[in-house]
Write a protein that holds these residues in place. Structure first.
Motif, mmCIF file in Angstrom:
data_model
loop_
_atom_site.group_PDB
_atom_site.id
_atom_site.type_symbol
_atom_site.label_atom_id
_atom_site.label_comp_id
_atom_site.label_asym_id
_atom_site.label_seq_id
_atom_site.Cartn_x
_atom_site.Cartn_y
_atom_site.Cartn_z
ATOM 1 N N LEU A 93 7.338 3.455 -1.110
ATOM 2 C CA LEU A 93 8.124 4.252 -0.166
ATOM 3 C C LEU A 93 7.922 3.842 1.292
ATOM 4 O O LEU A 93 8.429 4.509 2.194
ATOM 5 N N LEU A 94 7.204 2.729 1.515
ATOM 6 C CA LEU A 94 6.820 2.358 2.869
ATOM 7 C C LEU A 94 7.627 1.172 3.390
ATOM 8 O O LEU A 94 8.118 0.343 2.624
ATOM 9 N N ASP A 95 7.714 1.087 4.733
ATOM 10 C CA ASP A 95 8.303 -0.103 5.335
ATOM 11 C C ASP A 95 7.315 -1.263 5.207
ATOM 12 O O ASP A 95 6.175 -1.089 4.775
ATOM 13 N N LEU A 96 7.758 -2.445 5.574
ATOM 14 C CA LEU A 96 6.970 -3.650 5.330
ATOM 15 C C LEU A 96 5.617 -3.599 6.023
ATOM 16 O O LEU A 96 4.581 -3.930 5.430
ATOM 17 N N ARG A 97 5.583 -3.175 7.280
ATOM 18 C CA ARG A 97 4.322 -3.152 8.024
ATOM 19 C C ARG A 97 3.321 -2.210 7.381
ATOM 20 O O ARG A 97 2.153 -2.572 7.174
ATOM 21 N N ASN A 98 3.768 -0.998 7.050
ATOM 22 C CA ASN A 98 2.850 -0.036 6.453
ATOM 23 C C ASN A 98 2.474 -0.423 5.026
ATOM 24 O O ASN A 98 1.352 -0.166 4.579
ATOM 25 N N ALA A 99 3.400 -1.049 4.304
ATOM 26 C CA ALA A 99 3.086 -1.523 2.957
ATOM 27 C C ALA A 99 1.969 -2.560 3.004
ATOM 28 O O ALA A 99 1.044 -2.538 2.185
ATOM 29 N N ARG A 100 2.052 -3.454 3.979
ATOM 30 C CA ARG A 100 0.999 -4.469 4.110
ATOM 31 C C ARG A 100 -0.329 -3.827 4.487
ATOM 32 O O ARG A 100 -1.395 -4.222 3.971
ATOM 33 N N ARG A 101 -0.280 -2.829 5.359
ATOM 34 C CA ARG A 101 -1.517 -2.158 5.778
ATOM 35 C C ARG A 101 -2.198 -1.469 4.598
ATOM 36 O O ARG A 101 -3.406 -1.599 4.392
ATOM 37 N N ILE A 102 -1.411 -0.741 3.796
ATOM 38 C CA ILE A 102 -1.977 -0.050 2.641
ATOM 39 C C ILE A 102 -2.468 -1.059 1.603
ATOM 40 O O ILE A 102 -3.545 -0.899 1.016
ATOM 41 N N GLY A 103 -1.702 -2.107 1.385
ATOM 42 C CA GLY A 103 -2.125 -3.141 0.438
ATOM 43 C C GLY A 103 -3.421 -3.800 0.849
ATOM 44 O O GLY A 103 -4.331 -3.989 0.028
ATOM 45 N N ASP A 104 -3.531 -4.152 2.117
ATOM 46 C CA ASP A 104 -4.763 -4.775 2.619
ATOM 47 C C ASP A 104 -5.947 -3.832 2.469
ATOM 48 O O ASP A 104 -7.058 -4.257 2.092
ATOM 49 N N LEU A 105 -5.733 -2.559 2.757
ATOM 50 C CA LEU A 105 -6.814 -1.585 2.658
ATOM 51 C C LEU A 105 -7.278 -1.427 1.211
ATOM 52 O O LEU A 105 -8.480 -1.380 0.930
ATOM 53 N N LEU A 106 -6.342 -1.366 0.295
ATOM 54 C CA LEU A 106 -6.706 -1.238 -1.116
ATOM 55 C C LEU A 106 -7.509 -2.434 -1.594
ATOM 56 O O LEU A 106 -8.517 -2.287 -2.297
ATOM 57 N N LEU A 107 -7.084 -3.619 -1.224
ATOM 58 C CA LEU A 107 -7.773 -4.823 -1.691
ATOM 59 C C LEU A 107 -9.132 -5.010 -1.032
ATOM 60 O O LEU A 107 -10.003 -5.681 -1.582
ATOM 61 N N ALA A 108 -9.331 -4.397 0.125
ATOM 62 C CA ALA A 108 -10.585 -4.575 0.860
ATOM 63 C C ALA A 108 -11.655 -3.558 0.489
ATOM 64 O O ALA A 108 -12.840 -3.786 0.754
ATOM 65 N N GLN A 109 -11.268 -2.427 -0.120
ATOM 66 C CA GLN A 109 -12.259 -1.386 -0.389
ATOM 67 C C GLN A 109 -13.165 -1.814 -1.552
ATOM 68 O O GLN A 109 -12.793 -2.642 -2.378
ATOM 69 N N PRO A 110 -14.391 -1.277 -1.618
ATOM 70 C CA PRO A 110 -15.402 -1.795 -2.533
ATOM 71 C C PRO A 110 -15.268 -1.375 -3.989
ATOM 72 O O PRO A 110 -15.881 -1.988 -4.862
ATOM 73 N N ALA A 111 -14.485 -0.359 -4.276
ATOM 74 C CA ALA A 111 -14.362 0.090 -5.662
ATOM 75 C C ALA A 111 -13.509 -0.876 -6.477
ATOM 76 O O ALA A 111 -12.726 -1.659 -5.930
ATOM 77 N N GLN A 112 -13.651 -0.826 -7.778
ATOM 78 C CA GLN A 112 -12.727 -1.530 -8.656
ATOM 79 C C GLN A 112 -11.331 -0.953 -8.447
ATOM 80 O O GLN A 112 -11.166 0.237 -8.181
ATOM 81 N N LEU A 113 -10.313 -1.789 -8.570
ATOM 82 C CA LEU A 113 -8.948 -1.374 -8.280
ATOM 83 C C LEU A 113 -8.017 -1.700 -9.440
ATOM 84 O O LEU A 113 -7.995 -2.828 -9.939
ATOM 85 N N VAL A 114 -7.248 -0.698 -9.867
ATOM 86 C CA VAL A 114 -6.108 -0.907 -10.758
ATOM 87 C C VAL A 114 -4.871 -0.553 -9.944
ATOM 88 O O VAL A 114 -4.683 0.599 -9.553
ATOM 89 N N LEU A 115 -4.038 -1.544 -9.679
ATOM 90 C CA LEU A 115 -2.905 -1.400 -8.765
ATOM 91 C C LEU A 115 -1.595 -1.601 -9.511
ATOM 92 O O LEU A 115 -1.270 -2.715 -9.932
ATOM 93 N N VAL A 116 -0.854 -0.522 -9.691
ATOM 94 C CA VAL A 116 0.498 -0.600 -10.259
ATOM 95 C C VAL A 116 1.454 -0.891 -9.115
ATOM 96 O O VAL A 116 1.500 -0.149 -8.131
ATOM 97 N N THR A 117 2.224 -1.974 -9.231
ATOM 98 C CA THR A 117 3.041 -2.364 -8.078
ATOM 99 C C THR A 117 4.248 -3.188 -8.486
ATOM 100 O O THR A 117 4.217 -3.921 -9.490
ATOM 101 N N HIS A 118 5.325 -3.045 -7.686
ATOM 102 C CA HIS A 118 6.476 -3.940 -7.771
ATOM 103 C C HIS A 118 6.383 -5.042 -6.722
ATOM 104 O O HIS A 118 7.251 -5.930 -6.689
ATOM 105 N N ASP A 119 5.388 -4.980 -5.855
ATOM 106 C CA ASP A 119 5.193 -5.984 -4.815
ATOM 107 C C ASP A 119 4.466 -7.174 -5.445
ATOM 108 O O ASP A 119 3.238 -7.154 -5.602
ATOM 109 N N LEU A 120 5.210 -8.197 -5.814
ATOM 110 C CA LEU A 120 4.621 -9.308 -6.562
ATOM 111 C C LEU A 120 3.712 -10.177 -5.695
ATOM 112 O O LEU A 120 2.793 -10.811 -6.209
#
Length: 230
Positions: A168-195
């Protein structure tokens, strides 16, 4: 630092999920212990159902799901403490009137001093200090998703499951949330259409019409999906 892989194993054994008399997830078995796991596929393919199995939001009709050694069906309270879930629409999880109150809710049961300190720190970390006492409804879409994610991360879960958090986000905010998810220390399961975001994960999991059809290096699985979409 992420825990040893033996402590972050996700195991799905012979799982089927039925809804309204029909199967929406067919006989699935997989073991995953990578740090960053991308879940991809078309709408209705079973991605979100799989994600919701991991914290008990969906119960299997048959089979067993375990996360980090915990049986999801039998140890629901422990699973909810260990697994943080981020929804597509942040409105589904922002429960309090202001960002500060919403973050504090995630820490209920702790001392007032600890809550105040952690909330202040997390607001600053995510650039939300100036909106701490503003109505959550007045936040921008990006700020709302950031708050929803922060309300999960503040509890320091061992596994974060994010169900299309950038849709539901614009490109800038989508990148910010994506970067934050990938940078956090927990294991991540990411359901996404952003290939592109999926390709940055370690492992890709591909669903098609309720079936798991591929597991492997994220870039390889994304390439297979692109070929399927022709």
């Amino acid at each position: 630092m992420l825990p040893d892989t033996s402590l972050r194993r996700i195991s799905v054994d012979g799982v089927r999920v039925d809804r309204d008399g029909r199967a929406i997830l067919f006989d699935m078995s997989v073991e995953l212990d990578s740090a960053r796991i991308a879940v991809i596929g078309a709408n209705g393919s079973g991605k979100s159902t799989f994600a919701r199995l991991l914290n008990g939001l969906v119960e299997p009709t048959a089979g067993r799901v375990s996360v980090h050694g915990l049986d999801v069906a039998r140890e629901r309270s422990a699973i909810r403490r260990r697994v943080g879930f981020v929804f597509t629409d942040p409105q589904a999880q922002i429960l309090m009137p202001t960002p500060a109150e919403d973050l504090a809710l995630s820490l209920r049961g702790r001392s007032r001093e600890e809550i105040a300190e952690r909330v202040s720190s997390v607001l600053a970390e995510h650039g939300l200090t100036e909106t701490a006492d503003a109505p959550a409804s007045a936040l921008s879409g990006g700020q709302r998703q950031l708050l929803a994610l922060a309300s999960v991360l503040i509890t320091e879960p061992a596994l974060v499951v994010a169900d299309e958090p950038t849709t539901l986000l614009d490109l800038r905010n989508a990148r910010r949330i994506g970067d934050l998810l990938l940078a956090q220390p927990a294991q991540l399961v990411l359901v996404t259409h952003d290939l592109e975001l999926a390709s940055r994960c370690d492992i890709g999991v591909l669903f098609d019409e309720g079936r798991l059809i591929a597991v492997g290096e994220a870039r390889d699985v994304v390439s297979r999906y692109r070929r399927m979409c022709g």
